[in-house]
Design a protein around this motif. Structure first.
Motif, PDB file in Angstrom:
ATOM      1  N   THR A 370       0.714  -1.157  -0.006  1.00 34.47           N
ATOM      2  CA  THR A 370      -0.017   0.004   0.122  1.00 34.47           C
ATOM      3  C   THR A 370       0.861   1.364  -0.189  1.00 34.47           C
ATOM      4  O   THR A 370       0.626   2.103  -0.739  1.00 34.47           O
ATOM      5  CB  THR A 370      -1.134  -0.056   1.295  1.00 34.47           C
ATOM      6  N   VAL A 371       1.874   1.397   0.816  1.00 31.88           N
ATOM      7  CA  VAL A 371       2.911   2.498   0.827  1.00 31.88           C
ATOM      8  C   VAL A 371       3.409   2.642  -0.551  1.00 31.88           C
ATOM      9  O   VAL A 371       3.638   3.876  -0.894  1.00 31.88           O
ATOM     10  CB  VAL A 371       3.889   2.185   1.925  1.00 31.88           C
ATOM     11  N   LYS A 372       4.152   1.473  -1.055  1.00 33.08           N
ATOM     12  CA  LYS A 372       4.789   1.623  -2.468  1.00 33.08           C
ATOM     13  C   LYS A 372       3.635   2.140  -3.510  1.00 33.08           C
ATOM     14  O   LYS A 372       4.311   3.009  -4.288  1.00 33.08           O
ATOM     15  CB  LYS A 372       5.094   0.169  -2.814  1.00 33.08           C
ATOM     16  N   TYR A 373       2.415   1.891  -3.346  1.00 31.88           N
ATOM     17  CA  TYR A 373       1.513   2.526  -4.331  1.00 31.88           C
ATOM     18  C   TYR A 373       1.321   3.654  -4.183  1.00 31.88           C
ATOM     19  O   TYR A 373       1.478   4.695  -4.980  1.00 31.88           O
ATOM     20  CB  TYR A 373       0.057   1.589  -4.120  1.00 31.88           C
ATOM     21  N   LEU A 374       1.071   4.247  -2.599  1.00 32.35           N
ATOM     22  CA  LEU A 374       0.861   5.595  -2.387  1.00 32.35           C
ATOM     23  C   LEU A 374       2.208   6.259  -2.839  1.00 32.35           C
ATOM     24  O   LEU A 374       1.935   7.767  -3.079  1.00 32.35           O
ATOM     25  CB  LEU A 374       0.403   5.701  -0.968  1.00 32.35           C
ATOM     26  N   ASN A 375       3.374   5.748  -2.769  1.00 31.38           N
ATOM     27  CA  ASN A 375       4.536   6.630  -3.143  1.00 31.38           C
ATOM     28  C   ASN A 375       4.391   7.277  -4.692  1.00 31.38           C
ATOM     29  O   ASN A 375       5.448   8.344  -4.780  1.00 31.38           O
ATOM     30  CB  ASN A 375       5.889   5.622  -2.867  1.00 31.38           C
ATOM     31  N   LYS A 376       3.602   6.569  -5.363  1.00 27.35           N
ATOM     32  CA  LYS A 376       3.598   7.041  -6.678  1.00 27.35           C
ATOM     33  C   LYS A 376       2.640   7.973  -7.151  1.00 27.35           C
ATOM     34  O   LYS A 376       2.635   8.693  -8.151  1.00 27.35           O
ATOM     35  CB  LYS A 376       3.295   5.729  -7.671  1.00 27.35           C
ATOM     36  N   LEU A 377       1.806   8.344  -6.087  1.00 24.00           N
ATOM     37  CA  LEU A 377       0.612   9.268  -6.292  1.00 24.00           C
ATOM     38  C   LEU A 377       0.994  10.713  -5.749  1.00 24.00           C
ATOM     39  O   LEU A 377       1.860  10.741  -4.904  1.00 24.00           O
ATOM     40  CB  LEU A 377      -0.506   8.813  -5.602  1.00 24.00           C
ATOM     41  N   SER A 378       0.345  11.726  -6.183  1.00 25.58           N
ATOM     42  CA  SER A 378       0.343  12.902  -5.615  1.00 25.58           C
ATOM     43  C   SER A 378      -0.500  12.998  -4.502  1.00 25.58           C
ATOM     44  O   SER A 378      -1.373  12.340  -4.045  1.00 25.58           O
ATOM     45  CB  SER A 378      -0.011  13.969  -6.472  1.00 25.58           C
ATOM     46  N   THR A 379      -0.286  14.275  -3.693  1.00 25.90           N
ATOM     47  CA  THR A 379      -1.051  14.582  -2.245  1.00 25.90           C
ATOM     48  C   THR A 379      -2.470  14.716  -2.639  1.00 25.90           C
ATOM     49  O   THR A 379      -3.465  13.845  -1.987  1.00 25.90           O
ATOM     50  CB  THR A 379      -0.671  15.645  -1.711  1.00 25.90           C
ATOM     51  N   LYS A 380      -2.805  14.990  -3.831  1.00 30.30           N
ATOM     52  CA  LYS A 380      -4.277  15.182  -4.249  1.00 30.30           C
ATOM     53  C   LYS A 380      -4.925  13.724  -4.608  1.00 30.30           C
ATOM     54  O   LYS A 380      -6.003  13.237  -4.264  1.00 30.30           O
ATOM     55  CB  LYS A 380      -4.612  15.965  -5.472  1.00 30.30           C
TER      56      LYS A 380
END
Length: 424
Positions: A370-380
């Protein structure tokens, strides 16, 4: 049902209380069904934390006149309140059934005069099994309810629910839930800065929490979480703390010693001594995307314990996705009470694994992925992810608000007590 006052002598096993959430909900069961009877009285005994054994004499702390009334007056009951805990009543160190039946036999009290309230949500099944195995024809009464599910609503003035029973119709509840959702959305947009993805709080140093805190701390994703963990008791040797962990966890004494020197891990307060169970900690939920709930137990004692604390229900209250690090099937079993899982967000395969270490390692992989996936995303995009299952967030809040299981359980018990009280 009205509690007596000044009826229990000081002792290490139970204490006298004039009210509790359990009693309040039971009284609602009487009033909401128009069966209130002011002559129905109870000795309300809230458990303490001694070393329990099967032959503890609880009724010695009641005077003889009260014991006689409990024995002979059909409208007098003994309310044994363990509603803040989910201990196994069949295995482990809390043989509550043995204690209660022992006292009934010693003082010739009809078992039906005993009301046992528990937050172990399988204690009704445990009682049936206990009675069958001990060939008992007369039974005490047990009522199970998720105490912490409802306690959060009474913490602050702004969390209290007025006229819950009239507010519970679908149209009004939809409006209440939508208002709550917009509040959560607003606060999360304000407090979330795109740095900390997950929340993992630990106040009491339970062995399974030591394992999870140690491995989170030593992982590559530690800096993406808000993690708290108390320092170890200086009176206990590291090797003795290590001995409480599963032997196959792979942590050495030296590794645990190095970890201990870096404790405590502080999220919001350095005060680990005070019980902060009833603090909402809202800012921590708003400033993270999901919670890793470190529950009270990872052991279910052969299926004889099923318990959720305030940690689980704080996530529901804050409309935050969560995964539970707790007993086997701690996540999936919530569905029995109407809650829904975040299956588009998390892989719950870990939940059914019986081995504690394997279950944690499988969950840790879920957190990592989950963290690795979120690392690829912007704050929005993080915020979009946080609220993408908004309908489930709202649904779970409604389930918690309605407290349907609790209302049904307390209503059934109220009618049963009324029937016993009228049986002359």
């Amino acid at each position: 049902m009205i509690p007596f006052t000044d009826y229990i002598k000081p002792n290490v096993y139970v204490r006298e209380v004039h009210s509790s959430l359990a009693l309040e909900k039971l009284q609602e069961g009487f009033k909401q069904n128009d069966i209130w009877d002011p002559d129905i009285r109870c000795f309300h005994a809230l458990i303490k934390y001694p070393e329990w054994n099967r032959q503890i004499d609880l009724f010695q702390f009641l005077n003889k006149k009260l014991i006689k009334k409990l024995r002979k007056n059909p409208k007098f009951f003994y309310l044994f309140d363990a509603s803040t805990e989910g201990f196994s009543t069949l295995y482990g160190n809390t043989p509550f059934f043995d204690v209660l039946y022992f006292n009934c036999a010693k003082y010739k009290i009809p078992p039906k005069k005993i009301i046992f309230v528990s937050s172990n949500m399988v204690d009704d099944e445990n009682l049936l099994r206990y009675n069958h195995e001990n060939k008992l024809d007369e039974s005490i009464n047990v009522v199970c309810f998720n105490n912490f599910e409802q306690m959060l609503f009474g913490l602050k003035d702004y969390t209290k629910i007025r006229n819950r029973y009239t507010d519970a119709d679908d149209e009004v509840l939809d409006k209440i839930t939508e208002k709550r959702y917009l509040e959560v959305l607003k606060h999360t947009k304000r407090f979330y800065y795109g740095q900390k993805y997950y929340l993992s709080l630990s106040r009491v140093n339970r062995p399974h929490r030591i394992l999870s805190a140690y491995e989170l701390f030593n992982s590559s994703i530690f800096d993406r979480g808000i993690v708290s963990h108390d320092k170890f008791d200086s009176k206990i040797k590291i090797k003795d703390i290590l001995a409480t962990l599963p032997k196959h966890c792979g942590i050495s004494e030296l590794q645990l010693l190095k970890f201990s020197r870096l404790l405590p891990l502080i999220a919001d307060t350095e005060d680990f001594k005070t019980n902060h169970a009833m603090n909402l900690s809202s800012h921590l939920h708003w400033s993270t995307l999901f919670q890793v709930v470190g529950e009270t137990f990872t052991e279910n004692w052969l299926g004889t314990s099923q318990f959720w604390s305030e940690k689980t229900f704080r996530s529901v209250y804050h409309m935050q996705p969560f995964v539970i690090w707790g007993q086997p099937n701690a996540n999936k079993n919530l569905q029995k009470f109407g809650y829904k899982l975040y299956e588009d967000t998390f892989d719950y395969t870990f939940d059914s694994e019986k081995d504690t270490v394997k279950r944690w390692r499988m969950l840790l992989k879920v957190i990592n992925d989950t963290v690795k996936y979120l690392n690829k995303l912007s704050t929005k995009e993080h915020l979009d992810w946080r609220f993408k299952q908004r309908e489930i967030l709202k649904h779970n809040y409604k389930v918690m608000y309605r407290n349907e299981h609790t209302r049904n359980a307390m209503t059934n018990m109220a009618f049963k007590i009324k029937e016993i009280a009228n049986d002359t």
